[in-house]
Design a protein around this motif. Structure first.
Motif, PDB file in Angstrom:
ATOM      1  N   PHE A 117       0.911  -1.226   0.045  1.00 54.91           N
ATOM      2  CA  PHE A 117      -0.064   0.063  -0.047  1.00 54.91           C
ATOM      3  C   PHE A 117       0.893   1.248  -0.039  1.00 54.91           C
ATOM      4  N   SER A 118       0.949   1.957  -1.072  1.00 51.66           N
ATOM      5  CA  SER A 118       1.860   3.058  -1.324  1.00 51.66           C
ATOM      6  C   SER A 118       1.252   4.410  -1.379  1.00 51.66           C
ATOM      7  N   ASN A 119       2.128   5.253  -1.072  1.00 53.15           N
ATOM      8  CA  ASN A 119       2.115   6.550  -0.926  1.00 53.15           C
ATOM      9  C   ASN A 119       2.882   7.123  -2.146  1.00 53.15           C
ATOM     10  N   ALA A 120       3.812   6.752  -2.702  1.00 52.89           N
ATOM     11  CA  ALA A 120       4.588   7.316  -3.903  1.00 52.89           C
ATOM     12  C   ALA A 120       3.787   7.140  -5.101  1.00 52.89           C
ATOM     13  N   GLY A 121       4.300   8.278  -6.018  1.00 49.46           N
ATOM     14  CA  GLY A 121       3.551   8.530  -7.175  1.00 49.46           C
ATOM     15  C   GLY A 121       4.128   7.406  -8.153  1.00 49.46           C
ATOM     16  N   ALA A 159      -3.928   8.300  -3.680  1.00 50.72           N
ATOM     17  CA  ALA A 159      -3.819   9.663  -4.721  1.00 50.72           C
ATOM     18  C   ALA A 159      -2.749  10.502  -4.044  1.00 50.72           C
ATOM     19  N   ASN A 160      -2.146  11.698  -4.681  1.00 50.79           N
ATOM     20  CA  ASN A 160      -1.492  12.620  -4.217  1.00 50.79           C
ATOM     21  C   ASN A 160      -2.515  13.540  -3.282  1.00 50.79           C
ATOM     22  N   CYS A 161      -1.674  13.940  -2.256  1.00 49.99           N
ATOM     23  CA  CYS A 161      -2.573  14.613  -1.206  1.00 49.99           C
ATOM     24  C   CYS A 161      -3.636  15.836  -1.673  1.00 49.99           C
ATOM     25  N   PRO A 276     -12.322   0.732  10.152  1.00 50.00           N
ATOM     26  CA  PRO A 276     -11.730   1.668  11.426  1.00 50.00           C
ATOM     27  C   PRO A 276     -11.228   2.988  10.882  1.00 50.00           C
ATOM     28  N   SER A 277     -10.721   3.323   9.700  1.00 54.11           N
ATOM     29  CA  SER A 277      -9.804   4.452   9.842  1.00 54.11           C
ATOM     30  C   SER A 277     -10.786   5.512   8.944  1.00 54.11           C
ATOM     31  N   LEU A 278     -11.956   5.216   8.447  1.00 50.56           N
ATOM     32  CA  LEU A 278     -12.962   5.898   7.752  1.00 50.56           C
ATOM     33  C   LEU A 278     -13.879   6.911   8.787  1.00 50.56           C
ATOM     34  N   PRO A 279     -13.858   8.085   8.573  1.00 46.99           N
ATOM     35  CA  PRO A 279     -14.906   8.681   9.277  1.00 46.99           C
ATOM     36  C   PRO A 279     -16.619   8.564   8.901  1.00 46.99           C
ATOM     37  N   ALA A 280     -17.326   8.482   9.916  1.00 45.52           N
ATOM     38  CA  ALA A 280     -18.674   8.257   9.442  1.00 45.52           C
ATOM     39  C   ALA A 280     -19.209   9.052   8.464  1.00 45.52           C
ATOM     40  N   ARG A 281     -18.631  10.413   8.635  1.00 43.32           N
ATOM     41  CA  ARG A 281     -18.972  11.613   7.535  1.00 43.32           C
ATOM     42  C   ARG A 281     -17.525  12.102   7.044  1.00 43.32           C
ATOM     43  N   GLY A 331      -4.351  12.656   3.123  1.00 40.27           N
ATOM     44  CA  GLY A 331      -3.622  12.862   2.049  1.00 40.27           C
ATOM     45  C   GLY A 331      -2.542  11.555   1.780  1.00 40.27           C
ATOM     46  N   ALA A 332      -2.442  10.833   2.797  1.00 45.20           N
ATOM     47  CA  ALA A 332      -1.164  10.060   2.762  1.00 45.20           C
ATOM     48  C   ALA A 332      -1.362   8.861   3.633  1.00 45.20           C
ATOM     49  N   ALA A 333      -0.442   8.748   4.902  1.00 40.27           N
ATOM     50  CA  ALA A 333      -0.613   7.482   5.601  1.00 40.27           C
ATOM     51  C   ALA A 333      -2.091   7.120   5.910  1.00 40.27           C
ATOM     52  N   GLY A 334      -3.021   7.931   6.368  1.00 45.34           N
ATOM     53  CA  GLY A 334      -4.251   7.551   6.970  1.00 45.34           C
ATOM     54  C   GLY A 334      -5.049   6.980   5.613  1.00 45.34           C
ATOM     55  N   GLY A 335      -4.685   7.627   4.612  1.00 44.67           N
ATOM     56  CA  GLY A 335      -5.460   7.056   3.088  1.00 44.67           C
ATOM     57  C   GLY A 335      -4.990   5.752   2.923  1.00 44.67           C
TER      58      GLY A 335
END
Ligand SMILES: NC(=O)c1ccc[n+]([C@@H]2O[C@H](COP(=O)([O-])OP(=O)(O)OC[C@H]3O[C@@H](n4cnc5c(N)ncnc54)[C@H](OP(=O)(O)O)[C@@H]3O)[C@@H](O)[C@H]2O)c1
Length: 350
Positions: A117-121, A159-161, A276-281, A331-335
């Motif tokens: 699971f990557s953050n890089a472009g 995606a990019n942040c 777990p890491s997604l907000p309800a809204r 835009g990065a780790a949480g995504g």
């Protein structure tokens, strides 16, 4: 390894983190240290720190404490002995590497059967690699089969942040027919990594260009939304630590009021269900012209994961608004962590 069964048995899934000392790596270390499904079990960065632990090796920059569990882990240099990961029962790897390094390492890990699971472009434009925002295009995860899953590994990118914030805000507005979008970004310095920009370059200054960022926004927005409306981005670096602000003007094919747009945001729900890491809204709209502001980008629940929207107005047939995305979290780790959760919840028993 049946990942879903592990969670059902209240066992955690061991994961590795590459690029652990960087800006994004620090957010991963913080989020993974308190994650209900994943256990941070291996760390790597560029330098050989001779077995030094993370707490000594990292120059911690987050406005949250460095978790004790992460601080005590030792940190390996790259190239790593990937056999070590297999010995530690690690199949899931989070990458916070610079694009040039990711271009070599991520395909190699995929070949060895790891789930990356990557953050890089580096691989975002490859047709077989999903650029995933779970609330928006969870169906694109199917592409992991084109990469060899379940017999082999895969790479999933986020995606990019700046693109992440924009796409989340636009996603529920697609029902009105998007004709054209103009966006100006005000991007924080943490987006350039650590040590990133020199203080002499950014203090008391604004830099009206961020290499390749505008092109990334155009290509990635199109790939995620699957729509080819003209997008006119302008990306600017501002002397703010965390949080990218974006001002947006959208022209629709239908007549749309600010009330229609606010209702679409307020009723937007994740297409990926509860993770777990997604907000309800995912989108928090406030009818207040002073909102949003970067200083609030670590707020929300999970912390830093919602996209905040304000400044809604209609002018000359267009709708304008301002959004704020936490570049290092949503835009990065949480995504990326949310992407891994989506994978486990959909494919974790294969
Ligand atoms: N910052 C953001 O807001 C953001 C948002 C979305 C995506 N991204 C992407 O996420 C990735 C990481 O960004 P970042 O801001 O965290 O960058 P960063 O602060 O520069 O961190 C880079 C990390 O990679 C390691 N590294 C660098 N060169 C390496 C090499 N040759 N071999 C092995 N490890 C190496 C560094 O280790 P050492 O400390 O030991 O050098 C550090 O841990 C980049 O691809 C970036 O484009 C960043």
């Amino acid at each position: 390894m049946n990942l879903k069964r592990k969670i059902a048995n209240e066992e955690k899934i061991n994961v590795a983190l590459l690029g652990a000392t960087g800006m994004v790596g620090q957010v991963f270390a913080w989020m993974l240290s308190r994650h209900p499904w994943f256990r941070l079990s291996y760390l790597a960065a560029s330098n050989d720190m001779g077995g030094m632990n993370y707490g000594k090796a990292v120059n911690w920059h987050l406005p949250v404490p460095l978790p004790r569990r992460a601080a005590e882990l030792s940190i390996d240099p790259l190239p790593a002995d990937w056999g070590l990961l297999e010995e530690r029962d690690i199949r899931v790897v989070f990458s916070a590497l610079p694009a040039e390094k990711a271009a070599d390492v991520e395909p190699e890990l995929r070949e060895r059967g790891f789930f990356v699971f990557s953050n890089a472009g580096a691989l975002r434009t490859r047709t077989e690699v999903p650029v995933l925002i779970p609330e928006v295009n969870v169906g694109s995860l199917e592409l992991i089969r084109d990469q060899g899953f379940p017999a082999g590994g895969f790479v999933v990118c986020n995606a990019n942040c700046s693109t992440t914030g924009l796409v989340l805000a636009l996603s529920p507005l697609r029902r009105f027919g998007i004709r054209e979008v103009t966006v100006s970004t005000y991007q924080s310095i943490s987006g350039a990594g650590y040590p990133g920009l020199s203080a002499l370059d950014i203090m008391n200054n604004v830099i009206p260009h961020i290499g390749n960022e505008e092109e990334k926004m155009i290509v990635e927005t199109r790939k995620i939304l699957g729509e080819a409306f003209p997008l006119f981005p302008r990306c600017v670096r501002v002397p703010v630590m965390f949080g990218h602000l974006e001002t947006v003007w959208v022209e629709f094919t239908q007549a749309v009021s600010t009330g229609d747009v606010a209702a679409a945001w307020n009723t937007f729900e994740s297409g990926a269900g509860a993770l777990p890491s997604l907000p309800a809204r995912p989108l928090l709209y406030e009818a207040n012209v002073a909102c949003p502001q970067p200083r609030h980008c670590f707020a929300g629940y999970p912390q830093g994961m919602p996209v905040w929207i304000g400044g809604l107005q209609a002018r000359e047939g267009r709708i304008g608004f301002v959004l704020l995305v936490n570049n290092v979290i949503r835009g990065a780790a949480g995504g990326s962590i949310a992407n891994a959760e989506a994978f486990v919840s959909i494919y974790g028993d294969e």
